[in-house]
Write an enzyme that holds these catalytic residues in place. Sequence first.
Site, PDB file in Angstrom:
ATOM      1  N   ARG A   7       1.159  -9.542  10.906  1.00  0.00           N
ATOM      2  CA  ARG A   7       0.936 -10.519  11.922  1.00  0.00           C
ATOM      3  C   ARG A   7       0.375 -11.921  11.611  1.00  0.00           C
ATOM      4  O   ARG A   7       0.472 -12.729  12.161  1.00  0.00           O
ATOM      5  CB  ARG A   7       0.180  -9.759  13.013  1.00  0.00           C
ATOM      6  CG  ARG A   7      -1.400  -9.343  12.796  1.00  0.00           C
ATOM      7  CD  ARG A   7      -1.876  -8.175  13.575  1.00  0.00           C
ATOM      8  NE  ARG A   7      -1.161  -7.085  13.482  1.00  0.00           N
ATOM      9  CZ  ARG A   7      -1.513  -5.934  13.668  1.00  0.00           C
ATOM     10  NH1 ARG A   7      -2.259  -6.014  15.083  1.00  0.00           N
ATOM     11  NH2 ARG A   7      -1.058  -4.710  13.666  1.00  0.00           N
TER      12      ARG A   7
ATOM     13  N   LYS B   7      -3.828   1.495   1.123  1.00  0.00           N
ATOM     14  CA  LYS B   7      -3.337   2.681   1.733  1.00  0.00           C
ATOM     15  C   LYS B   7      -3.448   3.877   1.014  1.00  0.00           C
ATOM     16  O   LYS B   7      -3.865   3.548  -0.256  1.00  0.00           O
ATOM     17  CB  LYS B   7      -1.760   2.294   1.934  1.00  0.00           C
ATOM     18  CG  LYS B   7      -1.464   1.081   2.662  1.00  0.00           C
ATOM     19  CD  LYS B   7       0.195   0.712   2.659  1.00  0.00           C
ATOM     20  CE  LYS B   7       0.469  -0.447   3.536  1.00  0.00           C
ATOM     21  NZ  LYS B   7       0.586   0.084   4.888  1.00  0.00           N
TER      22      LYS B   7
END
Length: 431
Positions: free
Chosen positions: A280, A206
């Site tokens: 996920r 990020k």
Amino acid sequence: MADLIQIQLQFSAPEAKWGKASVIPNTTGFALCVNETDPLRSVQKAARSLDALGISEVALCGDNWTLELQWAFYQGFCNAKRHAGVQFCGDKACQRQLAQLQQCFSFAKQLTNQTPDELYPEQLAQQAADFISSIAAKGTVKSQILVGQQLVDAGWHGLHAVGRGSARKPAMLVLDYNPTGNAAAPVSAALVGKGITFDSGGYSIKATESMLTMKCDMGGAATVTAALALAILQGLNKRVQLILCCAENLISGDAYKLGDIIRYKNGTTVEIVNTDAEGRLVLADGLMCAGESGAGLIIDAATLTGAAMTAVGAEYNALFALDKALAQRTLGYAAQVRELTWQLPLELWHQQQCPSAYADTANSRPVKGGGAGGASNAAGFLSRFVPNDGQGWLHFDLAAAFNTSSNAYWAAGATGQGIRSICHTLLAELG
């Protein structure tokens, strides 16, 4: 109470000399002039104004304070450094409910706001177990924490892959709350929480501005833990499991990489095309663990996708379900407790929206943010790992769980939004 700043509520415009002010000083403290068309937001906004004045302790007084108005005031008044300071009013039942809300929300907010140096995966699991044990009756809670290689031995390969790059090993909490007194009682529901205590994005790293607040990426774990605690305080009498999937998503020589393929316990193979789509991957293990319990109701919660926030903003949580009837009931439960929730699309064909040439599916699309429909595609990925074709399963993408900065209604940091919705769903669906 006479020594405290007293806060009264009035459903009328202030005197002309105060203009459009909503917070008016008086001889004992302040009067809040409430907008009758939207009283909850009006009260919460006024409470933020009082916090901005540096006031640290108040007493709510007068006849106009309902439970929901008092709670709206608390939500606006508290901040990341202070989770107390509001003396509630009303009858004993009302004050008891508000105290329960404050206890559970304070736990979740403090946990979420902890620095990633202080809060690591195994500690997150332990703090959650300790909190539930402190709430529940003696003998009703059993818990197990699997760490590091124990996850591989148990078949939880997604969680291990995401967390293996950190020196602080990944952990899964499996907590069994059983108030029935019957060891053979069926598990009625299972709650699954994403517990990424820090998310660097891994090799799909990020940018600084996106990474700064990633201590909040365990907000799902905090939310479902607090929801279970609140349900217990409000009389939950059915057996429920709590499953937290805890890891740090960091870069090292042992970190999982783009192009890796994870083979899950149910045989599903997943190609990694984005290491920043890690939530996920850990939830998939948690959902399979929940399915093994035989629970008829499975609820997961996660700060999962930026796409959900793009879709619904920071005031709403996004809800996904293949069980459309359950979703509609849940939206009703959320409305009853005044938590803004919006259903986004999910169909079985969303499972095919992240194709892979090398595995059954990829964990995302190899484009920024996962591409169009990213939140639904993430939910579609999760739906591969739930039983009964998704019947009895709910997925909350917690877009409203954390604010990067303060605004007119919320202080910076964790909000706790989603706790009451999940708690009420548990109590209502389990009867």
